[in-house]
Design a protein around this motif. Sequence first.
Motif, mmCIF file in Angstrom:
data_model
loop_
_atom_site.group_PDB
_atom_site.id
_atom_site.type_symbol
_atom_site.label_atom_id
_atom_site.label_comp_id
_atom_site.label_asym_id
_atom_site.label_seq_id
_atom_site.Cartn_x
_atom_site.Cartn_y
_atom_site.Cartn_z
ATOM 1 N N LEU A 157 -2.664 2.060 -4.462
ATOM 2 C CA LEU A 157 -2.296 3.461 -4.320
ATOM 3 C C LEU A 157 -3.518 4.193 -3.775
ATOM 4 O O LEU A 157 -4.605 4.093 -4.344
ATOM 5 N N LYS A 158 -3.308 4.937 -2.689
ATOM 6 C CA LYS A 158 -4.374 5.748 -2.090
ATOM 7 C C LYS A 158 -3.970 7.214 -2.169
ATOM 8 O O LYS A 158 -2.887 7.582 -1.735
ATOM 9 N N HIS A 159 -4.849 8.025 -2.748
ATOM 10 C CA HIS A 159 -4.633 9.480 -2.752
ATOM 11 C C HIS A 159 -5.335 9.996 -1.500
ATOM 12 O O HIS A 159 -6.551 10.091 -1.457
ATOM 13 N N VAL A 160 -4.560 10.315 -0.477
ATOM 14 C CA VAL A 160 -5.125 10.705 0.816
ATOM 15 C C VAL A 160 -5.413 12.199 0.914
ATOM 16 O O VAL A 160 -5.878 12.674 1.950
ATOM 17 N N GLY A 161 -5.162 12.933 -0.167
ATOM 18 C CA GLY A 161 -5.448 14.362 -0.174
ATOM 19 C C GLY A 161 -6.898 14.647 -0.523
ATOM 20 O O GLY A 161 -7.732 13.743 -0.568
ATOM 21 N N LYS A 162 -7.183 15.914 -0.801
ATOM 22 C CA LYS A 162 -8.555 16.344 -1.104
ATOM 23 C C LYS A 162 -8.680 17.029 -2.465
ATOM 24 O O LYS A 162 -9.774 17.224 -2.967
ATOM 25 N N ILE A 163 -7.555 17.384 -3.066
ATOM 26 C CA ILE A 163 -7.582 18.129 -4.330
ATOM 27 C C ILE A 163 -7.935 17.185 -5.487
ATOM 28 O O ILE A 163 -7.421 16.068 -5.562
ATOM 29 N N GLY A 202 -8.975 11.379 -2.203
ATOM 30 C CA GLY A 202 -9.933 10.433 -1.649
ATOM 31 C C GLY A 202 -10.128 9.166 -2.458
ATOM 32 O O GLY A 202 -10.860 8.274 -2.054
ATOM 33 N N GLU A 203 -9.457 9.054 -3.596
ATOM 34 C CA GLU A 203 -9.617 7.866 -4.444
ATOM 35 C C GLU A 203 -8.474 6.888 -4.228
ATOM 36 O O GLU A 203 -7.418 7.249 -3.704
ATOM 37 N N GLU A 204 -8.701 5.640 -4.642
ATOM 38 C CA GLU A 204 -7.647 4.633 -4.603
ATOM 39 C C GLU A 204 -7.820 3.659 -5.755
ATOM 40 O O GLU A 204 -8.905 3.540 -6.325
ATOM 41 N N VAL A 263 0.861 -1.185 0.000
ATOM 42 C CA VAL A 263 0.000 0.000 0.000
ATOM 43 C C VAL A 263 0.896 1.233 0.000
ATOM 44 O O VAL A 263 1.854 1.320 0.773
ATOM 45 N N LEU A 264 0.585 2.162 -0.881
ATOM 46 C CA LEU A 264 1.335 3.396 -1.004
ATOM 47 C C LEU A 264 0.340 4.551 -1.004
ATOM 48 O O LEU A 264 -0.732 4.442 -1.605
ATOM 49 N N GLU A 265 0.689 5.636 -0.325
ATOM 50 C CA GLU A 265 -0.185 6.802 -0.264
ATOM 51 C C GLU A 265 0.483 8.007 -0.911
ATOM 52 O O GLU A 265 1.686 8.210 -0.763
#
Length: 163
Positions: free
Chosen positions: A70-76, A128-130, A44-46
Motif C-alpha cells: 500500500l502506497k499513500h501517494v498524498g502529502k497529508i 509519502g509512506e508505504e 500494489v495499491l495506492e
Amino acid sequence: MGFLTITSCGKKETAPADQTETTEPSGEGEQAPATAAAEENVLVLEGNDQMQFNVNELKAVAGKPIKLTLKHVGKIPKEAMGHNLVILQPGTDLSAFALKANDAKATDYIPESENAVIIAHTKLLGGGEEDTIEFTIDKKGNYPFICSFPGHVAMMKGVLIVE
C-alpha cells in the motif's frame, strides 16, 4: 517484441489472466509461465489525499503467497488523512466493522475485537509512506478490503478476488 509483452504482463494485474491461459497448454513456454507465476501475487495499491484507492479490485491465486504494498501517494500526514488496508473475511459487515474501527485509535483503527474477521492489514500510513504485507489465502472467494481510518470506508473499499 513478444518478450516485452510477456515481461510487461507479468508485472501488471493481468498476470492471473496470463497464468490461466498458460496453464491450459502446459507444455508451451516453460520459462514464461515461471516468470508470471513468480510475480502473479505481487499487488500494489495506492491511496491518495482525496480518500480514494487507485483500484477497487485486486486479483490473486489461492494458496500462493501474496505480497501486497500500500502506497499513500498524498502529502497529508496520517493524523489527518491516514490510510491503511484491511482485508476481511467474505460476508463481513463493513459498516459494523468500521464503527468498531472508529473507536480503535490506540491500535491505528484496527479493532482487536475483530481479529477473527481480519485476514491481514497494513500499518496506518501518512502521505509519502508505504507498507508491504505478506500473507496467503488458501480458499477461493471474494475478500473485501477497506481503509479503516474514520470515515474512509465509504469511499475506500474494494474486493480481493482469490481464484
